[in-house]
Design a protein around this motif. Structure first.
Motif, PDB file in Angstrom:
ATOM      1  N   ASP A   1      -3.750   4.549   8.655  1.00 54.91           N
ATOM      2  CA  ASP A   1      -5.229   4.248   8.593  1.00 54.91           C
ATOM      3  C   ASP A   1      -5.118   2.619   9.279  1.00 54.91           C
ATOM      4  O   ASP A   1      -6.543   2.472  10.004  1.00 54.91           O
ATOM      5  CB  ASP A   1      -6.098   4.840   7.676  1.00 54.91           C
TER       6      ASP A   1
ATOM      7  N   GLU B   1       1.821  -1.448  -5.173  1.00 54.97           N
ATOM      8  CA  GLU B   1       0.605  -1.078  -4.842  1.00 54.97           C
ATOM      9  C   GLU B   1      -0.542  -1.162  -5.689  1.00 54.97           C
ATOM     10  O   GLU B   1      -0.051  -1.621  -6.990  1.00 54.97           O
ATOM     11  CB  GLU B   1       0.906   0.853  -5.065  1.00 54.97           C
ATOM     12  N   LYS B   2      -2.036  -1.722  -5.300  1.00 53.23           N
ATOM     13  CA  LYS B   2      -3.001  -2.536  -6.157  1.00 53.23           C
ATOM     14  C   LYS B   2      -3.748  -1.192  -7.196  1.00 53.23           C
ATOM     15  O   LYS B   2      -4.327  -1.524  -8.041  1.00 53.23           O
ATOM     16  CB  LYS B   2      -3.750  -3.275  -5.683  1.00 53.23           C
TER      17      LYS B   2
ATOM     18  N   GLY C   1      -2.482   6.508  -2.898  1.00 55.55           N
ATOM     19  CA  GLY C   1      -3.524   6.152  -1.501  1.00 55.55           C
ATOM     20  C   GLY C   1      -4.808   7.290  -2.096  1.00 55.55           C
ATOM     21  O   GLY C   1      -4.330   7.728  -2.880  1.00 55.55           O
ATOM     22  N   GLU C   2      -5.280   6.593  -0.990  1.00 49.62           N
ATOM     23  CA  GLU C   2      -6.701   7.721  -1.196  1.00 49.62           C
ATOM     24  C   GLU C   2      -6.431   9.044  -0.940  1.00 49.62           C
ATOM     25  O   GLU C   2      -6.849   9.535  -1.373  1.00 49.62           O
ATOM     26  CB  GLU C   2      -7.453   7.215   0.521  1.00 49.62           C
ATOM     27  N   CYS C   3      -5.365   9.997   0.161  1.00 50.67           N
ATOM     28  CA  CYS C   3      -5.085  10.969  -0.470  1.00 50.67           C
ATOM     29  C   CYS C   3      -5.227  12.010  -1.698  1.00 50.67           C
ATOM     30  O   CYS C   3      -5.454  12.416  -0.785  1.00 50.67           O
ATOM     31  CB  CYS C   3      -3.885  11.231   0.853  1.00 50.67           C
TER      32      CYS C   3
ATOM     33  N   GLY D   1      -9.082  11.312  -1.221  1.00 51.11           N
ATOM     34  CA  GLY D   1      -9.118  12.079   0.048  1.00 51.11           C
ATOM     35  C   GLY D   1      -8.999  13.407  -0.238  1.00 51.11           C
ATOM     36  O   GLY D   1      -9.028  14.666  -0.624  1.00 51.11           O
ATOM     37  N   CYS D   2      -7.577  13.714   0.400  1.00 47.61           N
ATOM     38  CA  CYS D   2      -7.119  14.967   0.702  1.00 47.61           C
ATOM     39  C   CYS D   2      -7.784  15.796  -0.312  1.00 47.61           C
ATOM     40  O   CYS D   2      -7.782  17.085  -0.031  1.00 47.61           O
ATOM     41  CB  CYS D   2      -5.503  15.373   1.806  1.00 47.61           C
TER      42      CYS D   2
ATOM     43  N   ALA E   1      -1.658  -7.514  -2.862  1.00 45.79           N
ATOM     44  CA  ALA E   1      -0.643  -8.388  -2.388  1.00 45.79           C
ATOM     45  C   ALA E   1      -1.600  -9.113  -1.529  1.00 45.79           C
ATOM     46  O   ALA E   1      -2.513  -8.783  -0.004  1.00 45.79           O
ATOM     47  CB  ALA E   1      -0.021  -7.370  -1.146  1.00 45.79           C
TER      48      ALA E   1
ATOM     49  N   PRO F   1       0.243   7.938   2.243  1.00 46.54           N
ATOM     50  CA  PRO F   1       0.626   8.305   3.153  1.00 46.54           C
ATOM     51  C   PRO F   1       2.002   7.489   3.528  1.00 46.54           C
ATOM     52  O   PRO F   1       3.215   7.630   3.672  1.00 46.54           O
ATOM     53  CB  PRO F   1      -0.263   9.301   4.034  1.00 46.54           C
ATOM     54  N   ALA F   2       1.448   6.576   4.905  1.00 49.59           N
ATOM     55  CA  ALA F   2       1.730   6.242   5.028  1.00 49.59           C
ATOM     56  C   ALA F   2       3.145   4.559   4.881  1.00 49.59           C
ATOM     57  O   ALA F   2       4.497   4.860   4.755  1.00 49.59           O
ATOM     58  CB  ALA F   2       0.927   4.450   6.101  1.00 49.59           C
TER      59      ALA F   2
ATOM     60  N   ASN G   1     -16.290   8.904  -1.389  1.00 48.82           N
ATOM     61  CA  ASN G   1     -15.057   9.559  -1.881  1.00 48.82           C
ATOM     62  C   ASN G   1     -14.574   8.903  -2.670  1.00 48.82           C
ATOM     63  O   ASN G   1     -13.891   9.381  -3.678  1.00 48.82           O
ATOM     64  CB  ASN G   1     -13.913   9.686  -0.717  1.00 48.82           C
TER      65      ASN G   1
ATOM     66  N   LYS H   1      -9.253  19.381  -0.758  1.00 43.73           N
ATOM     67  CA  LYS H   1      -8.844  21.239  -1.174  1.00 43.73           C
ATOM     68  C   LYS H   1      -9.495  21.370  -2.271  1.00 43.73           C
ATOM     69  O   LYS H   1      -9.597  22.385  -2.707  1.00 43.73           O
ATOM     70  CB  LYS H   1      -8.059  20.518  -0.347  1.00 43.73           C
TER      71      LYS H   1
ATOM     72  N   GLY I   1       0.859  -0.979   0.007  1.00 41.26           N
ATOM     73  CA  GLY I   1       0.325  -0.222   0.178  1.00 41.26           C
ATOM     74  C   GLY I   1       0.806   1.052  -0.014  1.00 41.26           C
ATOM     75  O   GLY I   1       1.521   1.452   1.354  1.00 41.26           O
TER      76      GLY I   1
ATOM     77  N   LEU J   1      -5.971  10.050   9.989  1.00 41.37           N
ATOM     78  CA  LEU J   1      -5.507  11.233   9.261  1.00 41.37           C
ATOM     79  C   LEU J   1      -3.987  10.976   8.112  1.00 41.37           C
ATOM     80  O   LEU J   1      -3.200  10.107   8.518  1.00 41.37           O
ATOM     81  CB  LEU J   1      -5.520  12.405  10.235  1.00 41.37           C
ATOM     82  N   SER J   2      -3.864  12.088   7.340  1.00 43.23           N
ATOM     83  CA  SER J   2      -2.310  11.916   6.618  1.00 43.23           C
ATOM     84  C   SER J   2      -0.969  11.996   7.024  1.00 43.23           C
ATOM     85  O   SER J   2      -0.447  11.573   7.526  1.00 43.23           O
ATOM     86  CB  SER J   2      -2.789  12.550   5.247  1.00 43.23           C
TER      87      SER J   2
HETATM   88  C1  LIG Z   1     -12.359  12.833   0.722  1.00 45.37           C
HETATM   89  C2  LIG Z   1     -11.240  12.885   1.855  1.00 45.37           C
HETATM   90  C3  LIG Z   1     -10.696  13.942   2.467  1.00 45.37           C
HETATM   91  C4  LIG Z   1      -9.738  13.184   3.281  1.00 45.37           C
HETATM   92  N1  LIG Z   1      -9.017  14.575   3.599  1.00 45.37           N
HETATM   93  C5  LIG Z   1      -8.077  14.879   4.073  1.00 45.37           C
HETATM   94  C6  LIG Z   1      -7.114  15.827   4.965  1.00 45.37           C
HETATM   95  O1  LIG Z   1      -7.505  16.951   4.410  1.00 45.37           O
HETATM   96  N2  LIG Z   1      -6.017  15.438   5.958  1.00 45.37           N
HETATM   97  C7  LIG Z   1      -5.367  14.134   6.253  1.00 45.37           C
HETATM   98  O2  LIG Z   1      -5.027  14.694   7.236  1.00 45.37           O
HETATM   99  N3  LIG Z   1      -6.650  13.763   6.165  1.00 45.37           N
HETATM  100  C8  LIG Z   1      -7.748  13.512   5.435  1.00 45.37           C
HETATM  101  N4  LIG Z   1      -8.339  12.050   4.589  1.00 45.37           N
HETATM  102  C9  LIG Z   1      -7.090  11.187   5.572  1.00 45.37           C
HETATM  103  C10 LIG Z   1      -6.112  10.686   4.527  1.00 45.37           C
HETATM  104  O3  LIG Z   1      -7.015  10.409   3.352  1.00 45.37           O
HETATM  105  C11 LIG Z   1      -6.162   9.110   5.612  1.00 45.37           C
HETATM  106  O4  LIG Z   1      -5.675   9.415   6.928  1.00 45.37           O
HETATM  107  C12 LIG Z   1      -5.156   8.706   4.622  1.00 45.37           C
HETATM  108  O5  LIG Z   1      -4.862   8.431   3.319  1.00 45.37           O
HETATM  109  C13 LIG Z   1      -4.097   7.673   5.292  1.00 45.37           C
HETATM  110  O6  LIG Z   1      -2.591   7.448   4.783  1.00 45.37           O
HETATM  111  P1  LIG Z   1      -2.872   5.211   4.877  1.00 45.37           P
HETATM  112  O7  LIG Z   1      -1.452   5.726   3.996  1.00 45.37           O
HETATM  113  O8  LIG Z   1      -2.559   5.049   5.811  1.00 45.37           O
HETATM  114  O9  LIG Z   1      -3.295   4.628   3.533  1.00 45.37           O
HETATM  115  P2  LIG Z   1      -4.047   5.416   2.299  1.00 45.37           P
HETATM  116  O10 LIG Z   1      -4.161   6.173   1.554  1.00 45.37           O
HETATM  117  O11 LIG Z   1      -5.977   4.730   2.115  1.00 45.37           O
HETATM  118  O12 LIG Z   1      -3.383   4.253   1.263  1.00 45.37           O
HETATM  119  C14 LIG Z   1      -3.256   3.084   1.104  1.00 45.37           C
HETATM  120  C15 LIG Z   1      -3.391   2.271  -0.153  1.00 45.37           C
HETATM  121  O13 LIG Z   1      -2.988   0.887  -0.244  1.00 45.37           O
HETATM  122  C16 LIG Z   1      -3.799   0.286  -1.168  1.00 45.37           C
HETATM  123  N5  LIG Z   1      -3.817  -1.232  -0.738  1.00 45.37           N
HETATM  124  C17 LIG Z   1      -4.654  -1.258  -0.147  1.00 45.37           C
HETATM  125  N6  LIG Z   1      -4.759  -3.140  -0.266  1.00 45.37           N
HETATM  126  C18 LIG Z   1      -4.140  -3.224  -0.720  1.00 45.37           C
HETATM  127  C19 LIG Z   1      -3.350  -4.442  -1.232  1.00 45.37           C
HETATM  128  N7  LIG Z   1      -3.829  -5.794  -0.680  1.00 45.37           N
HETATM  129  N8  LIG Z   1      -2.427  -4.662  -1.959  1.00 45.37           N
HETATM  130  C20 LIG Z   1      -1.571  -3.491  -2.436  1.00 45.37           C
HETATM  131  N9  LIG Z   1      -2.150  -2.473  -2.302  1.00 45.37           N
HETATM  132  C21 LIG Z   1      -3.587  -2.138  -1.373  1.00 45.37           C
HETATM  133  C22 LIG Z   1      -5.115   1.022  -1.436  1.00 45.37           C
HETATM  134  O14 LIG Z   1      -4.903   0.365  -3.208  1.00 45.37           O
HETATM  135  C23 LIG Z   1      -4.316   2.931  -1.778  1.00 45.37           C
HETATM  136  O15 LIG Z   1      -3.508   3.421  -2.362  1.00 45.37           O
HETATM  137  C24 LIG Z   1      -9.260  12.102   4.001  1.00 45.37           C
HETATM  138  C25 LIG Z   1     -10.402  11.194   3.625  1.00 45.37           C
HETATM  139  C26 LIG Z   1     -11.135  11.323   2.624  1.00 45.37           C
HETATM  140  C27 LIG Z   1     -11.937  10.011   2.365  1.00 45.37           C
END
Ligand SMILES: Cc1cc2nc3c(=O)[nH]c(=O)nc-3n(C[C@H](O)[C@H](O)[C@H](O)COP(=O)(O)OP(=O)(O)OC[C@H]3O[C@@H](n4cnc5c(N)ncnc54)[C@H](O)[C@@H]3O)c2cc1C
Ligand SMILES: NC(=O)c1ccc[n+]([C@@H]2O[C@H](COP(=O)([O-])OP(=O)(O)OC[C@H]3O[C@@H](n4cnc5c(N)ncnc54)[C@H](O)[C@@H]3O)[C@@H](O)[C@H]2O)c1
Length: 475
Positions: A301, A34-35, A40-42, A46-47, A114, A14-15, A158, A51, A11, A308-309
């Motif tokens: 997350d 990364e699938k 990612g979502e951010c 997402g973020c 994965a 951000p993390a 989202n 914005k 994945g 949060l990112s």
């Molecule tokens: C609309 C919206 C607005 C937001 N705005 C903010 C903001 O302004 N500020 C803020 O701090 N946070 C914000 N957030 C929250 C923020 O997006 C998340 O906290 C952040 O993206 C988490 O990061 P992460 O790396 O943990 O996971 P993610 O960003 O969710 O990334 C996870 C990745 O893992 C991949 N994945 C999943 N399963 C598998 C697998 N089995 N094999 C390979 N890849 C896989 C996914 O495709 C994804 O790309 C927002 C969220 C949303 C939905």
């Protein structure tokens, strides 16, 4: 054939990005999987897209308010494919900025999810990959509440919201958290009739109550109809409209956005193959991000600690540092040693660090709440941004327990309190620090001055001051 790496990161949000990029720059042999899309979502749903949409909507709002700035009013421009603009920006950031950070990482991008084969082996598209340290950073998915009929109607989350072709005429939002509030304002300002309903007593359930009420007033001024403490009993589609039955009445809308919280994105990882423990909230981890299986970490997350990112990136950095150090104790790598601030990017912005009044009252901690209002400051008056306040919760000796800022640049000026709390700086230190005038951040110093002046209104202190003052003058 098995391939071996120092670390595998699953994945790349951000993390995962923080882990993979930092690890590879330290000279480690890193495989990033990364699938879907980098960022990612951010970055992708997402973020950043939220914005981007908020900015377009904010510019339209400014045009609607030209008279307020002594400028001739003009016809309010209609949105011109705002979602295409959002997608163009994402493409630019993805291709021109994010991709370049991975030059030292071996990437498996878009090859499939994965899955764990065992505690040291990951499978992607039939191939096996091994590492001694594996980091799960798979984030979350939208939680769809079990409301009768909700799974039978077309919904927005989202994940598809920013791919709309047109701005809808009406939008019903389930959820009054960060996503619900930000999107309610963005769509209302783009001309959509927005109704928002949610279960909690006030918007942004985690926020300071007074700030949440002020935000509610401001969203209502944008035309958003808000129903707090509302339950939704039935959803159905008829003749192209979505109909909802709720405790606040019946509603009909063109589009329905579900922003009712998140669930961990762990299905398909086959965590049981590696013996990794998890629950509905996320993958179980200790204070360092370690799962119950040695060498496997769950970061960001997907462990449910903070959604949060910036927290996800921070956890990535800390867990990587923890993996390097043979002894963890003396180092500050525990997640909970760090404050987790948050900001919501509505207008006015809402930002928070540390405890709220509700939390301090629950913990039985005595505090004073000191407030400076945006309406009383020259800069915010000239900017036409008089809605808001800075509120600091403080002990009698100036220890800061928490701060809430609602208003222009709240997400920026909250950082002074994050640093102050992190480094145990007290409110009188903020009073004694010069702040550039007339920045919005000067309101932080003003709060400290208000606190000090309140102290000085004590008759005993006034007597002492008077004696000292007159005494010195006379000598
Ligand atoms: C609309 C919206 C607005 C937001 N705005 C903010 C903001 O302004 N500020 C803020 O701090 N946070 C914000 N957030 C929250 C923020 O997006 C998340 O906290 C952040 O993206 C988490 O990061 P992460 O790396 O943990 O996971 P993610 O960003 O969710 O990334 C996870 C990745 O893992 C991949 N994945 C999943 N399963 C598998 C697998 N089995 N094999 C390979 N890849 C896989 C996914 O495709 C994804 O790309 C927002 C969220 C949303 C939905
Ligand atoms: N600016 C930011 O930092 C930002 C922006 C967007 C999202 N996020 C992150 O994304 C996460 C998810 O945000 P979110 O807004 O989806 O969720 P949330 O957890 O913040 O809020 C959930 C909302 O949904 C409502 N709800 C839940 N079930 C319901 C039901 N059955 N009926 C009616 N209402 C219901 C709750 O009352 C609440 O208002 C947040 O935790 C946040 O950390 C952050």
């Amino acid at each position: 054939m098995k391939k071996n790496y120092d670390m595998i990161v699953i994945g790349l949000g951000p993390a995962g990005m923080a882990l993979a990029v930092m690890g590879s720059n330290m000279g480690l042999n890193v495989l990033g999987i990364e699938k879907d899309k980098l960022g990612g979502e951010c970055l992708n749903s997402g973020c950043i897209p939220s914005k981007s949409l908020l900015k377009i909507a904010s510019v339209r709002r400014t045009i609607a308010e030209l008279k307020k700035y002594a400028l001739e009013e003009i016809d309010l421009p209609l949105p011109q494919k705002p979602f295409e603009k959002v997608q163009d920006q994402l493409k630019y950031i993805n291709e021109k900025k994010t991709a370049g950070m991975f030059d030292k990482v071996e990437l498996l991008l878009n090859k499939g999810p994965a899955t764990f084969v065992d505690s040291k082996t990951i499978q992607v598209a039939g191939e096996h990959y091994r590492a001694n340290q594996i980091y799960i950073a798979t984030g979350t998915k939208p939680f769809i509440p079990p409301i009768p009929g909700l799974d039978q109607v077309p919904t927005l989350t989202n994940e598809n919201l920013f791919e709309l072709e047109e701005v809808p005429s009406s939008l019903f939002i389930i959820g009054g958290g960060a996503i619900g509030c930000e999107m309610a304002q963005a769509f209302a300002r783009l001309g959509t009739k927005v109704v928002l309903a949610h279960m909690d007593e006030h918007l942004l359930p985690m926020a300071d109550t007074e700030a949440a009420h002020l935000l509610e007033e401001e969203l209502a001024n944008c035309g958003v109809e808000i129903h707090n403490a509302t339950s939704i009993s039935k959803v159905a589609e008829k003749n192209g409209s979505i109909n909802l039955e709720t405790s606040a009445g019946k509603f009909s809308c063109e589009k329905l956005l579900v922003a009712a919280g998140r669930k961990p994105s762990i299905s398909g990882l086959e965590l049981d193959n590696a013996g990794i423990k998890y629950s509905k909230k996320g993958i179980d981890v200790d204070d360092y991000g370690r799962t119950n299986v040695p060498g496997i970490w769950a970061v960001g997350d997907c462990n449910g600690k903070a959604l949060l990112s910036h927290a996800a990136m921070h956890q990535g950095m800390l867990s990587l540092m923890s993996s390097i150090m043979p002894f963890l104790r003396p180092f500050k790598f525990k997640y909970d040693q760090y404050l987790v601030p948050w900001s919501v990017f509505t207008e006015p912005e809402v930002a928070q660090v540390g405890k709220t009044e509700k939390e301090l009252q629950k913990d039985g901690i005595k505090y004073e709440a000191i407030k400076a209002n945006y309406a009383d400051y020259g800069r915010t008056i000239t900017d036409g941004k008089t809605v808001g306040f800075v509120k600091v919760l403080v002990s009698p000796f100036g220890k800061i327990y928490g701060a809430t800022v609602i208003g222009e640049a709240a997400g920026e000026i909250i950082h002074e309190y994050i640093l102050a709390m992190h480094k145990k700086i007290r409110l009188h230190d903020i009073m004694l620090m010069q702040h550039s005038f007339p920045t919005v951040a000067l309101l932080n110093k003003r709060v400290a001055e208000i606190w000090m002046m309140k102290k000085m209104s004590n008759p005993w202190l006034q007597r002492i001051v008077t004696i000292l003052f007159r005494g010195f003058k006379g000598s």
